[in-house]
Design a protein around this motif. Sequence first.
Motif, short mmCIF file in Angstrom:
data_model
loop_
_atom_site.label_atom_id
_atom_site.label_comp_id
_atom_site.label_asym_id
_atom_site.label_seq_id
_atom_site.Cartn_x
_atom_site.Cartn_y
_atom_site.Cartn_z
N ASN A 66 -7.11 -1.23 -3.32
CA ASN A 66 -7.13 -2.33 -2.36
C ASN A 66 -8.39 -2.81 -2.06
O ASN A 66 -9.36 -2.17 -1.56
CB ASN A 66 -6.40 -1.33 -1.06
CG ASN A 66 -6.08 -2.46 -0.10
OD1 ASN A 66 -6.39 -3.58 -0.10
ND2 ASN A 66 -5.51 -2.09 0.83
N ARG A 78 -1.13 1.46 -9.76
CA ARG A 78 -1.89 1.47 -8.54
C ARG A 78 -3.26 0.82 -8.97
O ARG A 78 -3.91 1.14 -9.90
CB ARG A 78 -2.24 2.97 -8.44
CG ARG A 78 -1.08 3.55 -7.87
CD ARG A 78 -1.46 5.01 -7.13
NE ARG A 78 -1.83 5.91 -8.44
CZ ARG A 78 -2.25 7.14 -7.91
NH1 ARG A 78 -2.45 7.68 -6.83
NH2 ARG A 78 -2.58 7.74 -9.42
N THR A 130 -7.69 2.99 -0.02
CA THR A 130 -6.23 3.09 -0.44
C THR A 130 -5.91 2.22 -1.73
O THR A 130 -6.99 1.67 -2.10
CB THR A 130 -5.53 2.43 0.86
OG1 THR A 130 -5.93 1.33 0.97
CG2 THR A 130 -5.82 3.18 2.09
N CYS A 160 -3.10 -0.17 -3.84
CA CYS A 160 -1.85 -1.38 -3.71
C CYS A 160 -1.09 -1.01 -4.92
O CYS A 160 -1.45 -0.56 -6.05
CB CYS A 160 -2.31 -2.57 -3.77
SG CYS A 160 -3.34 -3.16 -2.04
N THR A 216 0.75 -0.97 0.00
CA THR A 216 -0.04 0.04 0.00
C THR A 216 0.71 1.18 0.19
O THR A 216 2.02 1.32 0.24
CB THR A 216 -0.91 -0.04 1.34
OG1 THR A 216 -0.23 0.15 2.49
CG2 THR A 216 -1.96 -1.13 1.26
#
Length: 148
Positions: free
Chosen positions: A79, A76, A85, A87, A46
């Motif tokens: 998540n 990106r 967010t 990952c 992350t």
Amino acid sequence: MDDFIKWVSITARQTALHMDRELAPYGLNASQYMYVVEVCTHPGLTQDRFFQIFYVNPSNVTRALVALEKQGLLERRSNSKNRRTFCIYPTQKALDIFPKITRLRRLWQERMLADLAPDTRAEVEQALRTAALRAVESNREEDPDHAE
């Protein structure tokens, strides 16, 4: 020991100059390659994890990741565990240059530590790690809002 800070600073600056020069053909510099290494080694990190790994300001992490994404080295993805967010994953381009970066790092380290015995190398690394973490903690205590 009065010159410890001086020699750490010189080592860091000379390493950055060397890495900038060697990584230029790949479109990377000394402040970016570490992200590629971490993502290739640990895909799916992350963005927040980079703050803990590199001890840098969140805006620096964001800036570096955006630049590397534009260069086609990282991507990106949402998540699945926390939709707020992202990952970070390496692209094939990053995976292709990862062995070259690893080799450059190893050769530079070998060059700098060439005259040191293996046990001394380990002691130097541990001492630098201890000093670096102590510096991080001291800066957090002195100014928690701006410590990097």
